[in-house]
Design an enzyme around this catalytic site. Structure first.
Site, PDB file in Angstrom:
ATOM      1  N   GLU A  53       0.742  -1.130  -0.040  1.00 37.94           N
ATOM      2  CA  GLU A  53       0.054   0.091   0.011  1.00 37.94           C
ATOM      3  C   GLU A  53       0.889   1.193  -0.063  1.00 37.94           C
ATOM      4  O   GLU A  53       1.826   1.354   0.853  1.00 37.94           O
ATOM      5  CB  GLU A  53      -0.732   0.023   1.379  1.00 37.94           C
ATOM      6  N   ARG A 288       5.123 -13.439   9.355  1.00 43.37           N
ATOM      7  CA  ARG A 288       5.862 -12.191   9.113  1.00 43.37           C
ATOM      8  C   ARG A 288       7.161 -12.039   9.828  1.00 43.37           C
ATOM      9  O   ARG A 288       7.587 -12.935  10.881  1.00 43.37           O
ATOM     10  CB  ARG A 288       5.154 -11.132   9.506  1.00 43.37           C
ATOM     11  N   LYS A 298       4.758   0.368  10.694  1.00 39.89           N
ATOM     12  CA  LYS A 298       4.923   1.564   9.928  1.00 39.89           C
ATOM     13  C   LYS A 298       4.385   2.684  10.850  1.00 39.89           C
ATOM     14  O   LYS A 298       5.088   3.723  11.019  1.00 39.89           O
ATOM     15  CB  LYS A 298       3.711   1.687   8.646  1.00 39.89           C
TER      16      LYS A 298
HETATM   17  P1  ATP Z   1       2.621  -2.444   8.243  1.00 38.88           P
HETATM   18  O1  ATP Z   1       1.885  -3.421   9.238  1.00 38.88           O
HETATM   19  O2  ATP Z   1       4.168  -1.911   8.744  1.00 38.88           O
HETATM   20  O3  ATP Z   1       1.905  -1.177   8.016  1.00 38.88           O
HETATM   21  P2  ATP Z   1       1.865  -3.711   6.020  1.00 38.88           P
HETATM   22  O4  ATP Z   1       1.609  -4.953   5.893  1.00 38.88           O
HETATM   23  O5  ATP Z   1       0.497  -2.929   6.262  1.00 38.88           O
HETATM   24  O6  ATP Z   1       2.761  -3.084   7.084  1.00 38.88           O
HETATM   25  P3  ATP Z   1       1.750  -3.354   3.011  1.00 38.88           P
HETATM   26  O7  ATP Z   1       2.063  -2.208   2.379  1.00 38.88           O
HETATM   27  O8  ATP Z   1       0.459  -3.788   2.986  1.00 38.88           O
HETATM   28  O9  ATP Z   1       2.226  -3.011   4.888  1.00 38.88           O
HETATM   29  O10 ATP Z   1       2.847  -4.730   2.888  1.00 38.88           O
HETATM   30  C1  ATP Z   1       3.111  -5.193   1.481  1.00 38.88           C
HETATM   31  C2  ATP Z   1       3.381  -6.297   1.579  1.00 38.88           C
HETATM   32  O11 ATP Z   1       4.463  -6.659   2.598  1.00 38.88           O
HETATM   33  C3  ATP Z   1       2.391  -7.286   2.256  1.00 38.88           C
HETATM   34  O12 ATP Z   1       2.140  -8.384   1.271  1.00 38.88           O
HETATM   35  C4  ATP Z   1       2.647  -7.577   3.331  1.00 38.88           C
HETATM   36  O13 ATP Z   1       2.270  -8.839   3.789  1.00 38.88           O
HETATM   37  C5  ATP Z   1       4.104  -7.753   3.357  1.00 38.88           C
HETATM   38  N1  ATP Z   1       4.887  -7.456   4.740  1.00 38.88           N
HETATM   39  C6  ATP Z   1       4.598  -6.121   5.378  1.00 38.88           C
HETATM   40  N2  ATP Z   1       5.349  -6.558   6.649  1.00 38.88           N
HETATM   41  C7  ATP Z   1       5.989  -7.629   6.727  1.00 38.88           C
HETATM   42  C8  ATP Z   1       6.685  -8.439   7.544  1.00 38.88           C
HETATM   43  N3  ATP Z   1       7.184  -7.912   8.869  1.00 38.88           N
HETATM   44  N4  ATP Z   1       7.351  -9.703   7.180  1.00 38.88           N
HETATM   45  C9  ATP Z   1       6.705 -10.355   5.845  1.00 38.88           C
HETATM   46  N5  ATP Z   1       6.059  -9.568   5.186  1.00 38.88           N
HETATM   47  C10 ATP Z   1       5.726  -8.382   5.228  1.00 38.88           C
HETATM   48 MG    MG Z   2      -1.199  -4.008   4.634  1.00 45.23          MG
END
Ligand code: ATP
Ligand code: MG
Length: 581
Positions: A53, A288, A298
């Site tokens: 995102e 994760r 984030k």
């Molecule tokens: P945050 O929780 O920090 O806001 P998010 O998962 O909402 O991160 P996205 O932009 O939706 O952020 O993530 C993009 C991709 O990265 C998604 O497929 C998500 O599953 C993956 N991702 C995010 N954080 C991790 C992590 N700690 N380990 C593995 N994959 C991750």
């Molecule tokens: Mg997300």
């Protein structure tokens, strides 16, 4: 682990994991073998996607997902699409799109293949998503609900109680369709109506209790502008995005496990309606990445930036990709780390030392060596002629003689490390103390005589005499045996440079676990700025160049502040893991 490799390619010889096992099984059964695009061209049998995102900076957890998705496509000769999941209008910005593209490219991946440039924006699918939603209404699979948000929440039930059907659940299809079209036309305010899937309000899986598909949101979108005032919900949009891009293996983190039934529901209904061909994409969840001594949320990273606890998103202490890049991490080290940390089905913590170890292993065979004196103390060679300077030579890399030599002058006055002199030695101390001999690395053997102190008794200079026939590499040098070797630079011939000694940002291995206040465990010593004396060749170091400063660790010329002529170095990592000891 030490692997002396000269090429820039990471040592990622596919370590197997359950996802690779699943792909191998799908390849063996030919599951995705016969697919073609609308022009009849065959499609890859492995298609993954990285779907961020665009609402923030990527961090090491995202790097894990990038390396996993793009790495699988690379290793299986498949495709990984780069998709911006920009279905939420209010939080997203072009600035983030740009930094994300930059980060993924820097990590060494791209989304172009002979089939095209696979950079996509979910918002480009809004028309398709809308038409599919109309189809779901007309086929009896969706309805417009007009309950208030509170009523909806109340009627949803909870884990022990089933939900209650909305009084609008059975309104005529025509009425739902009409309302949905008017929602799109902007006739209603936010929250007045919502489009929901008609599934089962008594499902034990809360996500199957008539989940929302479209909501009204009068908001400007960074790409579609004011074209839309209704936006699809993530759980509805995501499977559609995957199917439009012909994704085979949709990999996401464990918290989406309970969303999988709805993912399958959406795709199956739409495949029944002729929108997609089977076989459909399949969602698989993995744990994760949680990294000790770091946070990967984030929202919390934003707090560190906004409250100026760090110096911005690219502060070298930050676990953001821009941060670790500035810290001196290489794409190869990050790929190696992601491979070594594995892919698992159960949440676990990966130790920060795994990340640091990957950087050492990547840089050890690559980084040229240099001498730096970080905590300087003057050493005066009393019997060295005042006006004499002589060159000393040292290999650029000890294991790669083919890379040649560097040279630097020695003269009467040198800078040595403060810790290399002690007036009264303890047992096992082999460096300078009155009466002891040491070798100046790549130079002469010297014998310590005495020291000068200031009025407080602090040592301000050390005196010694040298043996003119003891120079490293000369015949006479073999006649001198010393237990200690110390590093030095000539006091007249060196580069005075700002050096930033970075360390881990938190003192607690799990800074935000169990509702802890992560800001309470900030490591106050995670950044120390010093003035150091560097071997003169460092004067022309270019931004981003990495060196091993002998005995101190790996350092990078800061990509923002360092200029040839006036270098600024960051410590990326020390030579040894001092935290585990
Ligand atoms: P945050 O929780 O920090 O806001 P998010 O998962 O909402 O991160 P996205 O932009 O939706 O952020 O993530 C993009 C991709 O990265 C998604 O497929 C998500 O599953 C993956 N991702 C995010 N954080 C991790 C992590 N700690 N380990 C593995 N994959 C991750
Ligand atoms: Mg997300």
């Amino acid at each position: 682990m030490s692997n002396d490799k000269t090429s820039g390619s990471p040592d990622t010889a596919a370590i197997s994991n359950f996802i690779r096992g699943m792909i191998d099984a799908d390849l063996a059964s030919g599951k995705y073998a016969k697919r073609t695009d609308p022009n009849g061209h065959p499609l890859p049998t492995v298609v993954t996607r990285f779907p961020p995102e665009p609402n923030g900076y990527l961090h090491i957890g995202h790097a894990k997902s990038i390396c996993l998705n793009f790495g699988l496509a690379r290793d299986y000769g498949g495709r990984c699409t780069m998709r911006f999941d920009d279905t939420n209008p209010t939080k997203e910005e072009q600035e983030y799109v740009d930094t994300i593209i930059d980060a993924v490219e820097w990590l060494g991946f791209n989304w172009k293949d002979p089939g095209g440039d696979h950079l996509y924006f979910a918002s480009d699918y809004f028309d398709q998503m809308y038409h599919m939603a109309e189809y779901l209404i007309t086929s009896g699979n969706a309805y417009v609900d007009s309950q208030s948000a509170e009523e909806m929440a109340k009627n949803r039930g909870n884990f022990t109680e089933p939900g209650k059907n909305s009084p609008y659940r059975d309104r005529p299809t025509e009425e739902s369709l009409n309302l949905f079209r008017r929602m799109r036309a902007g006739e209603f305010k936010d929250g007045e109506h919502i489009l929901r899937a008609r599934i089962d309000m008594a499902s034990p899986n809360m996500n199957m209790r008539d989940p929302a598909i479209y909501r009204i949101r009068h908001a400007h979108h960074h790409r579609t502008g004011d074209k839309w005032c209704i936006y699809p919900m993530y759980d509805y949009a995501h499977p559609i995005e995957d199917a439009i891009e012909y994704v085979t293996h949709s990999l996401c983190t464990l918290e989406f496990q309970d969303h999988r039934p709805f993912y399958d529901w959406v795709l199956n209904k739409l495949a029944d309606g002729g929108f997609f061909k089977r076989p459909l994409p399949e969602q698989t969840e993995f744990a994760r990445l949680n990294l000790t001594y770091a946070i990967t949320s984030k929202r919390k990273l934003l707090q560190l930036v906004e409250e100026k606890i760090v110096d911005g998103w690219d502060d070298p202490r930050m676990p953001t990709i821009v941060g670790i890049r500035r810290r001196g991490y290489t794409p190869e080290a990050i790929q190696l780390f992601c491979e070594r940390s594995g892919v698992s089905k159960a949440d676990s913590w990966i130790d920060m030392s795994t990340l640091e170890g990957a950087l050492r292993d990547d840089l050890d065979p690559k980084a040229p060596r240099a001498i730096a004196v970080l905590k300087p103390l003057k050493l005066i060679i009393d019997n060295f002629p005042e006006t004499l300077t002589e060159d000393c030579t040292a290999p650029i890399h000890p294991h790669h003689p083919e890379r040649g030599h560097r040279s630097f002058p020695i003269s009467k006055e040198l800078w040595i490390e403060e810790e290399d002199f002690i007036e009264v030695p303890s047992k096992g101390y082999f460096r300078l103390f009155p009466g002891n001999k040491v070798r100046l690395r790549y130079g002469y053997v010297v014998e310590c005589t005495t020291c000068d102190k200031d009025e407080n008794g602090k040592v301000i200079a050390v005196h010694c005499n040298y043996f003119p026939d003891s120079k490293s590499g000369s015949e006479g040098s073999a006649n001198y045996k010393t237990k200690g070797v110390i590093t030095w630079v000539s006091a007249k011939h060196n580069v005075e440079a700002e050096v930033r000694l970075y360390d881990r940002l938190f003192t607690d291995p799990h800074p935000d676990a169990g509702g802890k206040d992560f800001k309470a465990t900030i490591n106050p010593n995670a950044k120390e700025t010093i003035t150091a004396y560097l071997e003169q060749g460092m004067k022309t170091a270019h931004a981003d160049e990495k060196y091993q400063f002998e005995r101190h660790g790996y350092f990078v010329a800061d990509r923002v502040d360092s200029k040839p002529g006036k270098p600024v170095f960051n410590r990326a990592v020390t030579l040894k893991d001092s935290w585990g000891k």
